[in-house]
Design a protein around this motif. Structure first.
Motif, PDB file in Angstrom:
ATOM      1  N   THR A   1       0.792  -1.208  -0.022  1.00 43.97           N
ATOM      2  CA  THR A   1       0.047  -0.008  -0.083  1.00 43.97           C
ATOM      3  C   THR A   1       1.016   1.103  -0.211  1.00 43.97           C
ATOM      4  OG1 THR A   1      -0.169  -0.174   2.535  1.00 43.97           O
ATOM      5  CG2 THR A   1      -2.116  -1.212   1.055  1.00 43.97           C
ATOM      6  N   GLU A   2       0.962   1.875   1.030  1.00 47.38           N
ATOM      7  CA  GLU A   2       1.636   3.191   1.278  1.00 47.38           C
ATOM      8  C   GLU A   2       3.061   2.862   0.934  1.00 47.38           C
ATOM      9  OE1 GLU A   2       1.442   2.112   5.370  1.00 47.38           O
ATOM     10  OE2 GLU A   2      -0.074   2.193   3.898  1.00 47.38           O
TER      11      GLU A   2
ATOM     12  N   LEU B   1       4.263   5.986  -6.504  1.00 49.91           N
ATOM     13  CA  LEU B   1       3.413   6.415  -5.582  1.00 49.91           C
ATOM     14  C   LEU B   1       3.937   7.578  -4.779  1.00 49.91           C
ATOM     15  CD1 LEU B   1       0.728   5.394  -4.306  1.00 49.91           C
ATOM     16  CD2 LEU B   1       1.902   4.121  -2.935  1.00 49.91           C
TER      17      LEU B   1
ATOM     18  N   GLN C   1       1.221   9.293  -2.780  1.00 47.61           N
ATOM     19  CA  GLN C   1       0.200   9.126  -1.639  1.00 47.61           C
ATOM     20  C   GLN C   1      -1.014   7.975  -1.710  1.00 47.61           C
ATOM     21  OE1 GLN C   1      -2.096  12.811  -1.574  1.00 47.61           O
ATOM     22  NE2 GLN C   1      -2.894  12.391   0.923  1.00 47.61           N
ATOM     23  N   TRP C   2      -1.073   7.427  -0.655  1.00 42.00           N
ATOM     24  CA  TRP C   2      -2.056   6.387  -0.713  1.00 42.00           C
ATOM     25  C   TRP C   2      -3.207   6.572   0.294  1.00 42.00           C
ATOM     26  CZ3 TRP C   2      -3.561   1.490  -3.047  1.00 42.00           C
ATOM     27  CH2 TRP C   2      -4.284   0.593  -2.341  1.00 42.00           C
TER      28      TRP C   2
ATOM     29  N   SER D   1      -6.540   4.607   1.717  1.00 42.38           N
ATOM     30  CA  SER D   1      -6.919   3.460   1.529  1.00 42.38           C
ATOM     31  C   SER D   1      -8.593   3.893   1.402  1.00 42.38           C
ATOM     32  CB  SER D   1      -6.913   2.724   2.670  1.00 42.38           C
ATOM     33  OG  SER D   1      -7.571   1.530   2.487  1.00 42.38           O
TER      34      SER D   1
ATOM     35  N   TYR E   1      -8.283   7.025  -2.835  1.00 45.77           N
ATOM     36  CA  TYR E   1      -7.673   7.508  -4.043  1.00 45.77           C
ATOM     37  C   TYR E   1      -6.065   7.119  -3.785  1.00 45.77           C
ATOM     38  CZ  TYR E   1      -6.007  11.663  -1.383  1.00 45.77           C
ATOM     39  OH  TYR E   1      -5.668  12.491  -0.736  1.00 45.77           O
ATOM     40  N   LEU E   2      -5.413   7.214  -4.864  1.00 45.88           N
ATOM     41  CA  LEU E   2      -3.891   7.311  -4.574  1.00 45.88           C
ATOM     42  C   LEU E   2      -3.418   8.479  -5.879  1.00 45.88           C
ATOM     43  CD1 LEU E   2      -2.527   5.594  -7.228  1.00 45.88           C
ATOM     44  CD2 LEU E   2      -2.820   3.858  -6.073  1.00 45.88           C
TER      45      LEU E   2
ATOM     46  N   GLU F   1      -3.855  10.841 -10.542  1.00 42.65           N
ATOM     47  CA  GLU F   1      -4.748  10.390  -9.689  1.00 42.65           C
ATOM     48  C   GLU F   1      -5.486   9.431 -10.165  1.00 42.65           C
ATOM     49  OE1 GLU F   1      -7.899  12.358  -6.668  1.00 42.65           O
ATOM     50  OE2 GLU F   1      -6.775  13.641  -7.901  1.00 42.65           O
TER      51      GLU F   1
END
Length: 582
Positions: free
Chosen positions: A227-228, A238, A240-241, A243, A246-247, A266
């Protein structure tokens, strides 16, 4: 192999409530639109310089950055494959024409270039040389050690998510000088050139996951890496994640194929199709990733979406999958019963109603647009709508039709079973298919119990794999994915319910046919085996094909170099470093 891309035509008059809801959401989304972001002052004019920024939407809420869910899940996540292609890379990638092209490697192994060798004893060798200077996005060098570590993950039976039937065919792997790696195969395998790609053993960073694996292998599955903490080699990094929301990605300045043209991407997680449609109309989203709107929704908003176009292609098939492990009712294991169910379906009417006649009935998984279809068409056992034949077959397995039209066994028990699918807001097309199939069986005299499970339930592998009777699913309709139907791909407790064999049909003779197909290099000989596979599947009714699915892809007018999923194995993101805006 390139597939047909179809143009949308207006549907019959319907769906006014849906259109009204979409328009209402459109107004709400537009009212909440943020101001345009800038990236500082222009060097000469003093005017703000606008970022090259796009917003994409995917109709799912991915638990991780992995096309196959790591911590849980069943099957692919809508848009998850494209998301992974944006952030990570393989030694090769499939382009929009269906060809494997080099990505992190200098060349794709072929017999012609000498990197794919068929040995006299029947084994094979495939060799790759890494592009010089490739690095992970945190600056660590990308080396053959990362590939060896990735195969170690793939061979760990306790980490079934990384397993692939092809890895069992690998005899050994050796690293040579200058970033060269050679894979020796126990037998011929026609997809050997997809090793170290998203299909087989997507490269993973040893320097990130290696220490975790050494301490506690199963902790790899819950690592923040997915994830992050994600680190890949793809065109975007990446940044920004969030949950469930969005990312945000930034360009990878050191991407092997060159710095991307966009400054920011985005991706919004929008698991509800109506909300996704409203975001398109409001201009909040200008690109969709993966499976998203149904054909009905796409045709209903097409003329209202002035800022883009909607294209569709045939790259999946819908089927009703019988359960072959402890089914309820047990009579599902009798092929006569499965044939009766198949004869009872009026699939022409279903395709006309749900797909507006734009897609043909699926008599087998292979699409009629595939070159091999005409050669194997005579091997298909067809089940055209015939209620008399269906009733006769049910009689042979002990069910009689009463005066009320319902079928009962000799003890007077009503014939009935569950028809399951997943949907809700997440898959309108699949939900409609399951409900329509269940309704036709009910009208025929079978008490069906439709069940549409939530996205949360969809992420429970055991629950998904142990459906009691019939599950409506869509799967790729290409011959390159045949190994998903073999016994090793059946989701079972020993592999933690991981695998693409949806019906869990396990048959040694059928497995042998698949092995022969996947190991036959000569195309004409392979097509003969393909016909035998199609005959077995249709004769034994391992799946009840419904129709070929149309996948709408929404592409904003200002986007350049974005292609559709017209071929098996590709995603919209295969060439994301070339995406640009007008």
């Amino acid at each position: 192999m390139r597939r047909r891309t179809l143009s949308l035509r207006p549907p019959p008059s319907r769906g006014r409530e849906l259109v009204g809801l979409i328009l209402l959401l459109f107004l709400l989304v537009a009212a909440c639109s943020p101001a345009t972001e800038t990236s500082g002052q222009g060097s000469n004019s003093g005017q703000p310089v606008q970022k090259k920024r796009i917003v994409a939407g995917m109709m799912s809420n991915p638990p991780c950055i992995c096309s196959q869910s790591v911590t849980s899940g069943s099957g692919t996540i809508q848009g998850g494959d494209a998301l992974e292609d944006l952030l990570n890379g393989g030694l090769s990638v499939v382009d929009d024409a269906g060809h494997a092209v080099p990505q992190l490697a200098e060349a794709v192994p072929t017999v012609a270039n000498g990197l794919w060798k068929i040995l006299p004893d029947g084994r094979m060798e495939t060799t790759w040389r890494l592009r010089p200077g490739v690095a992970w996005q945190d600056g660590a060098p990308f080396t053959v050690d990362d590939l060896l570590f990735t195969v170690k993950l793939g061979r760990d039976r306790d980490l079934a998510i990384f397993n692939h039937t092809a890895i069992a065919m690998v005899e050994d792997i050796s690293a040579g000088d200058g970033g060269t790696i050679t894979v020796r195969w126990k037998q011929p395998y026609i997809q050997a050139d997809t090793m170290f790609t998203r299909r087989i053993a997507m490269p993973r960073p040893q320097h990130v996951l290696g220490p975790t694996y050494a301490d506690n292998p199963e902790a790899v599955l819950t690592s923040p890496y997915w994830t992050e903490g994600y680190v890949g080699t793809g065109p975007f990094v990446l940044r920004q994640w969030v949950s469930g929301s969005y990312l945000i990605m930034a360009p990878n300045d050191h991407y092997a194929l060159g710095r991307p043209k966009l400054d920011e991407v985005e991706v919004r997680f929008i698991p509800d199709s109506t909300t996704l449609a409203a975001n398109l109309l409001a201009g909040e989203v200008e690109l969709t990733l993966g499976r998203n709107l149904s054909l009905t929704q796409a045709t209903e908003i097409r003329d209202r979406w002035q800022n883009g176009v909607i294209k569709i292609a045939l790259n999946n098939w819908f089927a009703a999958w019988p359960q072959f492990v402890n089914p309820d009712p047990p009579v599902i294991l009798d092929v006569r019963f499965r044939r009766a169910l198949f004869y009872a379906l009026d699939r022409d009417q279903l395709a006309e109603t749900l797909e507006f006649g734009m897609t043909p009935v699926a008599h087998t998984f292979l699409s009629p647009s595939e070159p091999a279809y005409k050669q194997i068409e005579s091997d298909i056992v067809r089940y055209d709508h015939d209620v008399r034949q269906a009733a006769q077959l049910l009689g042979q397995v002990g069910y009689a039709q009463g005066s009320d039209g319902g079928f009962r066994d000799g003890a007077g028990r009503t014939l009935g079973f569950e028809v399951r699918t997943d949907g809700g807001g997440g898959d309108d097309e699949q939900e409609k298919a399951a409900l329509a199939v269940a309704d036709q069986w009910k009208r025929f005299g079978i008490t069906t119990e439709p069940l549409v499970i939530s996205q949360a339930k969809r992420l429970d592998r055991e629950y998904n794999s142990t459906f009691p009777a019939i599950r409506v699913w869509r799967l790729p309709n290409d011959p390159w994915s045949l190994d998903r139907y073999a016994s090793p791909a059946a989701p079972m407790p020993d592999n933690k319910f991981n695998g693409g064999n949806r019906s869990r049909y396990m048959n040694p003779a059928f497995d042998a046919l698949i092995d022969r197909y996947m190991s036959t290099i000569a195309e004409d000989q392979r097509t003969v085996v393909l016909g035998q596979i199609v005959h077995h599947m249709t004769d034994q009714v391992t799946a009840m094909g419904l129709w070929y699915n149309t996948d709408p892809i929404s592409i904003g007018n200002r986007l350049r170099n974005v292609t559709t999923r017209d071929t098996a194995g590709t995603t919209e993101a295969w060439n994301a470093h070339l995406w640009d805006i007008r």
